[in-house]
Motif scaffolding. Structure first.
Motif, short mmCIF file in Angstrom:
data_model
loop_
_atom_site.label_atom_id
_atom_site.label_comp_id
_atom_site.label_asym_id
_atom_site.label_seq_id
_atom_site.Cartn_x
_atom_site.Cartn_y
_atom_site.Cartn_z
N LYS A 108 33.09 32.97 -55.25
CA LYS A 108 32.60 32.22 -56.42
C LYS A 108 33.72 31.64 -57.28
N HIS A 109 34.92 32.23 -57.23
CA HIS A 109 36.02 31.67 -58.01
C HIS A 109 36.58 30.39 -57.38
N LEU A 110 36.19 30.12 -56.14
CA LEU A 110 36.65 28.92 -55.44
C LEU A 110 35.57 27.86 -55.30
N CYS A 111 34.35 28.21 -55.65
CA CYS A 111 33.20 27.34 -55.41
C CYS A 111 32.47 27.02 -56.71
N THR A 112 32.17 25.75 -56.90
CA THR A 112 31.28 25.32 -57.98
C THR A 112 29.97 24.90 -57.33
N ASN A 113 28.86 25.46 -57.80
CA ASN A 113 27.56 25.18 -57.19
C ASN A 113 26.65 24.52 -58.22
N ILE A 114 25.97 23.47 -57.81
CA ILE A 114 25.15 22.66 -58.71
C ILE A 114 23.73 22.57 -58.15
N ASN A 115 22.76 22.93 -58.96
CA ASN A 115 21.35 22.84 -58.56
C ASN A 115 20.78 21.51 -59.07
N ASP A 116 20.97 20.47 -58.27
CA ASP A 116 20.51 19.14 -58.66
C ASP A 116 20.61 18.23 -57.43
#
Length: 386
Positions: A108-116
Motif C-alpha cells: 500500500k505504500h507503493l500503490c495509490t488506488n482510486i475508486n472511480d
C-alpha cells in the motif's frame, strides 16, 4: 485488467500472455527511465480489476496487472533501498475495488488506488505524476475510457509517456455494425445506433473507419484489420513515433480477440516490445504445431524469412557504408515488429561477417555500438551460398 462475466475465474491463454508481456516490458522500462533524475517512475493501470484472478481448483491464483506491477515495485524497493516504481490503480466497480485493496494491502505504500472511472480520475492522475516518466496500461472491457481525446491529454503531458492499450476487435465489430442499413430499426433504435457509431469515431480519432467498414469488397475480418491499422496511424499522427499492435489470441491460427496497441517515442522501447511480441508469437506457434508434421515446412519458411532479413540488413549497411548493430535494429524493428528476436538480428549480422559482407576479422565480440563496414557481395541464395 478488464473484467466481464467469468473473466477472473477462468483466464484464457491470451489473458495470461497479456499480463506476461506487460510484466516483461515494465521491468526494463522502469530500470531505464528510473536511472535518471528524479529516479521515480509511474505505472498507471486505468482499468485495474481485482488485482489477481480467482484461485483455481489447486488454490493457485494468477496475478493480474496490479499485483504484477506492485510486486515489481516492492522488489525494486528492496534492491535499491528506496522506492523506484509507484503505481496508480483505477477501478470503477465498488465490489471489485474492495477486492483490489485487499490484494494490494502488502504494497500500500507503493500503490495509490482510486475508486472511480479512468476518465474521471485522469485529472488527479496527471497532477500526481507531474513530469515523471509513466507507462499507462489501459485494459478496459469495451471502449469506454480510451477515447482519443483522453489519449491526447495523456500524450500532451511533458514527461516521458508510453501507452499499452486494449483495442477490442469484438467491440469494433459490434459498434461498426450499427453503420449498416437496418430497415427494421425504430427511431429510438436508430438513435442508439448513431450514438455507437459516433462513439467509435471518438475511439479511433477519425470517421474514416466508416469508409473501410462500408467497403463490402473486403471480408469482415479484413475490414477490422484495416480499421486497426487506421487506429495505429492516428496514434502516430498525434505524436507517437511508433504505434504497433500485438494480436492477442489463444491459438496460433485464431483471429485476434483484441490487439494490444503499444505507443512510444522511443526506438529502444519499440525494440524491446517487438522482442516480447515475437516471443509470444513463437510460444503460440510451438503450442499449436508441437508434434505436427507441418512444423518442418513452417520452419523452412522461418529460415527463408531470416535469409530475407540478412539481405535487408546487408542492403541497408551497404547504403550507409558504415553503421552499428543498434542503428540497424532501430531502423528495421518498426518494419518487422514482432517478427524477429534480438538474438536473430545479432546472429544475422555475425553471418554477414562469415560471408564477407562485413569487413571484420571475426564474428566474435561484436558490440551494439561498434561501427561496422559493409561491402558488396555476390548474389546469395536463401541458404547463404554465393
Amino acid at each position: 485488467m478488464a473484467a466481464s462475466g467469468d473473466f477472473f475465474t477462468d483466464p484464457k491463454y491470451a489473458s495470461l500472455a497479456k499480463i506476461t508481456i506487460f510484466g516483461k516490458y515494465l521491468r526494463p522500462f522502469t530500470y531505464k527511465l528510473g536511472s535518471r533524475p528524479p529516479g521515480r517512475v509511474w505505472l498507471i493501470d486505468g482499468f485495474a480489476g481485482q488485482g489477481t484472478y480467482d484461485p483455481d481448483d489447486s488454490g493457485r491464483s494468477e496475478d493480474g496487472s496490479p499485483a504484477t506491477s506492485a510486486k515489481l515495485a516492492r522488489k525494486l524497493e528492496l534492491d535499491r533501498g528506496e522506492p523506484l516504481l509507484r503505481t496508480i490503480n483505477v477501478e470503477a466497480d465498488r465490489d471489485t475495488y474492495v477486492k483490489l485493496i485487499g490484494v494490494l494491502a502488502p504494497y500500500k505504500h507503493l500503490c495509490t488506488n482510486i475508486n472511480d472511472t479512468f476518465e474521471n480520475a485522469l485529472n488527479e492522475i496527471l497532477a500526481t505524476i507531474g513530469n515523471d516518466p509513466a507507462l499507462f496500461f489501459l485494459d478496459p472491457f469495451g471502449v469506454n475510457g480510451i477515447e482519443m481525446h483522453l489519449l491526447d491529454r495523456i500524450r500532451e503531458r511533458a514527461g516521458k509517456t508510453e501507452l499499452l492499450i486494449h483495442f477490442s476487435d469484438r467491440s469494433v465489430l459490434r459498434m461498426a455494425g450499427n453503420l449498416d442499413d437496418n430497415q427494421q430499426r425504430r427511431e429510438v433504435g436508430q438513435k442508439a445506433a448513431d450514438a455507437k457509431v459516433l462513439k467509435l469515431d471518438e475511439v479511433i480519432g477519425s470517421p474514416w473507419w466508416r469508409r473501410i467498414w462500408l467497403n463490402k469488397t473486403l471480408t469482415t475480418e479484413q475490414r477490422i484489420d484495416e480499421i486497426a491499422k487506421l487506429y495505429a496511424s492516428e496514434l502516430r499522427a498525434r505524436g507517437f513515433d511508433y504505434a504497433h499492435e500485438i494480436r492477442m489470441r489463444d491459438d496460433y491460427l485464431d483471429r485476434p480477440k483484441y490487439r494490444l496497441a503499444f505507443c512510444t517515442r522511443s526506438p529502444h522501447g519499440v525494440e524491446l516490445m517487438s522482442y516480447f511480441a515475437c516471443e509470444y508469437e513463437r510460444e503460440l506457434f510451438d503450442r499449436h504445431y508441437e508434434g505436427s508434421f507441418d512444423i518442418y515446412w513452417i520452419e523452412q519458411k522461418r529460415e527463408a524469412a531470416l535469409a530475407a532479413l540478412r539481405d535487408e540488413i546487408h542492403q541497408l549497411g551497404v547504403s550507409k557504408g558504415t553503421t552499428t548493430t543498434r542503428a540497424i535494429v532501430h531502423a528495421l524493428t518498426p518494419l518487422h515488429f514482432g517478427e524477429f528476436l534480438g538474438s536473430e538480428y545479432n546472429e544475422t549480422i555475425r553471418r554477414l561477417v562469415d560471408l564477407g559482407g562485413i569487413e571484420r576479422k571475426s564474428r566474435k565480440g561484436i558490440k551494439e555500438n561498434e561501427r561496422l563496414t559493409f561491402v558488396t557481395l555476390p548474389q546469395l541464395d536463401l541458404f547463404g551460398s554465393a
